[in-house]
Scaffold this motif. Structure first.
Motif, PDB file in Angstrom:
ATOM      1  N   PRO A 239       7.088 -12.198  -3.808  1.00 40.57           N
ATOM      2  CA  PRO A 239       7.048 -11.643  -5.167  1.00 40.57           C
ATOM      3  C   PRO A 239       8.086 -10.541  -5.340  1.00 40.57           C
ATOM      4  N   HIS A 240       8.526 -10.339  -6.569  1.00 38.90           N
ATOM      5  CA  HIS A 240       9.441  -9.245  -6.858  1.00 38.90           C
ATOM      6  C   HIS A 240       8.648  -7.940  -6.888  1.00 38.90           C
ATOM      7  N   LYS A 241       9.291  -6.834  -6.564  1.00 37.58           N
ATOM      8  CA  LYS A 241       8.584  -5.545  -6.551  1.00 37.58           C
ATOM      9  C   LYS A 241       7.984  -5.219  -7.921  1.00 37.58           C
ATOM     10  N   HIS A 242       8.633  -5.659  -9.006  1.00 34.56           N
ATOM     11  CA  HIS A 242       8.094  -5.397 -10.345  1.00 34.56           C
ATOM     12  C   HIS A 242       6.785  -6.156 -10.564  1.00 34.56           C
ATOM     13  N   ASP A 243       6.663  -7.347  -9.966  1.00 35.40           N
ATOM     14  CA  ASP A 243       5.415  -8.097 -10.074  1.00 35.40           C
ATOM     15  C   ASP A 243       4.268  -7.332  -9.420  1.00 35.40           C
ATOM     16  N   ILE A 244       4.531  -6.783  -8.240  1.00 33.57           N
ATOM     17  CA  ILE A 244       3.499  -6.023  -7.533  1.00 33.57           C
ATOM     18  C   ILE A 244       3.071  -4.822  -8.366  1.00 33.57           C
ATOM     19  N   ILE A 245       4.044  -4.076  -8.881  1.00 28.77           N
ATOM     20  CA  ILE A 245       3.736  -2.884  -9.669  1.00 28.77           C
ATOM     21  C   ILE A 245       2.935  -3.249 -10.912  1.00 28.77           C
ATOM     22  N   THR A 246       3.271  -4.371 -11.538  1.00 25.30           N
ATOM     23  CA  THR A 246       2.595  -4.789 -12.763  1.00 25.30           C
ATOM     24  C   THR A 246       1.130  -5.148 -12.523  1.00 25.30           C
ATOM     25  N   LEU A 247       0.832  -5.802 -11.403  1.00 28.41           N
ATOM     26  CA  LEU A 247      -0.545  -6.261 -11.174  1.00 28.41           C
ATOM     27  C   LEU A 247      -1.445  -5.199 -10.541  1.00 28.41           C
ATOM     28  N   LEU A 248      -0.895  -4.027 -10.224  1.00 24.92           N
ATOM     29  CA  LEU A 248      -1.716  -2.939  -9.682  1.00 24.92           C
ATOM     30  C   LEU A 248      -2.605  -2.341 -10.761  1.00 24.92           C
ATOM     31  N   GLY A 249      -3.822  -1.948 -10.378  1.00 20.81           N
ATOM     32  CA  GLY A 249      -4.744  -1.286 -11.292  1.00 20.81           C
ATOM     33  C   GLY A 249      -4.611   0.229 -11.214  1.00 20.81           C
ATOM     34  N   VAL A 250      -5.423   0.929 -11.987  1.00 23.60           N
ATOM     35  CA  VAL A 250      -5.434   2.393 -11.986  1.00 23.60           C
ATOM     36  C   VAL A 250      -6.014   2.905 -10.666  1.00 23.60           C
ATOM     37  N   GLY A 251      -5.325   3.891 -10.063  1.00 22.41           N
ATOM     38  CA  GLY A 251      -5.791   4.454  -8.804  1.00 22.41           C
ATOM     39  C   GLY A 251      -5.689   3.505  -7.629  1.00 22.41           C
ATOM     40  N   SER A 252      -4.779   2.551  -7.719  1.00 18.08           N
ATOM     41  CA  SER A 252      -4.677   1.491  -6.707  1.00 18.08           C
ATOM     42  C   SER A 252      -3.768   1.891  -5.547  1.00 18.08           C
ATOM     43  N   HIS A 253      -3.779   1.038  -4.509  1.00 16.40           N
ATOM     44  CA  HIS A 253      -2.967   1.273  -3.312  1.00 16.40           C
ATOM     45  C   HIS A 253      -2.118   0.029  -3.021  1.00 16.40           C
TER      46      HIS A 253
END
Length: 345
Positions: A239-253
């Motif tokens: 996955p592209h790094k932007h995909d990872i950032i997009t699917l993260l929730g609030v307060g996520s790791h």
């Protein structure tokens, strides 16, 4: 005795050779002499060895071992002769784990439960350590969290899934091939959703947001990411790094294995808005601080305990003999093997 070593050739080419090795005859105060019964093979990180100034002409190969204690040093308190043990040789070890006998510090070993085979113990100890480091130490997982494991059908991915299930975490996993997807879908306990990223019609971000009601996932463990669109073909399934950032929730790791991850200011701003964190997964750091030694041993003890109860079930190839170790290691280094390879001694 013979051991397996990595030798750097021209243009950075990696060669694996079996050569004679001399094990020191004198035993240190806190050292344990172990007769090796099984040794797991993992890729050698030439870059990490170079960064830590551990570059040598011959780098020992095979660090995850299981065996029987033959002799202990005068100040050893954890073990005695004939104990069955499992452990990880340190990065600066002089000998290969494929030697018949190795000398190890007692603080790098734990007792192996009798019902756990040599090969299961050697195969699971390092992947189990990585899973604990990612989920407990870095991500602080808790009951009710949602976890996305990228490349869930890998040996590490499997133990991460099993550890998360044990702690009541909802698990999503990606599959990089139809075979991996079929394998993950028949797991018990089952993965909540298997996302077949091998299929160009499947969108990772949409799948994760759909499964979490648009809230995003709490924890992501990647298996590498694409930093730009011009990455080589071998990284196209990542996955592209932007995909990872997009699917993260609030307060996520986000726990990443990408050692050269680069985040632009807009990326950092999105992570700031989500109060999300990025952690780098390097399980070798446990050896770099004496204050962490107790925690390190506790994790390894817990890994073998979960092996004995069936919570951990490692992905394991049939054990191979020593004379096949060179060919097997070449395949492991090129990541052509999907299961963990263990050499039988």
């Amino acid at each position: 005795m013979k051991g397996l070593y990595c030798k750097l050739g021209e243009a950075g080419k990696v060669n694996f050779i079996i050569q004679e090795t001399n094990v020191p005859t004198s035993i240190g105060d806190h050292q344990v002499k172990v007769q090796v019964k099984g040794c797991a093979l993992s890729p050698v990180s030439i870059k990490l060895c170079s960064d830590l100034k551990l570059q040598r002409e011959h780098i020992p190969v095979g660090r995850e071992i299981a065996g029987i204690v033959l002799q202990v040093g005068p100040k050893v308190s954890f073990f005695q002769a004939d104990d069955e043990v499992v452990g990880i040789l340190p990065l600066d070890a002089e000998v290969s784990g494929l030697c018949d006998v190795v000398l190890m510090d007692e603080y790098s070993l734990v007792q192996k439960p009798e019902k756990v085979s040599w090969f299961e113990a050697a195969a699971a100890i390092k992947d189990g350590l990585r899973a604990y480091t990612a989920l407990h130490t870095l991500a602080r997982m808790a009951v009710g969290h949602t976890l996305l494991v990228l490349d869930g059908a890998s040996p590490f991915g499997m133990l991460a899934i099993q550890l998360a299930h044990y702690h009541g975490v909802k698990v999503l996993a990606t599959a990089t091939s139809p075979e991996d997807q079929a394998f993950l879908e028949q797991l018990r306990p089952s993965v909540v959703r298997v996302i077949g990223v091998w299929d160009s019609k499947v969108d990772l971000v949409d799948s994760c947001l759909e499964e979490t009601g648009g809230l995003g996932v709490d924890i992501v463990i990647d298996a590498g990411v694409r930093l730009n669109e011009e990455e080589p073909e071998v990284k196209k399934h990542l996955p592209h790094k932007h995909d990872i950032i997009t699917l993260l929730g609030v307060g996520s790791h986000w726990v990443t294995t990408e050692d050269n991850l680069q985040l632009d200011p807009p990326d950092s701003h999105v992570l700031f808005l989500k109060a999300a964190s990025v952690s780098f997964l390097n399980e070798e750091v446990w050896e770099l601080s004496r204050s962490r030694q107790g925690r390190y041993l506790h994790i390894m003890k817990d890994v073998v305990e979960k092996l004995s109860t069936g919570t951990f079930r490692p992905l394991l190839e049939n054990p191979v003999p020593l004379y096949e170790a060179t060919v097997s290691m070449e395949m492991v280094q090129r990541r052509q093997v999907r299961k963990r390879v263990v050499v039988k001694l």
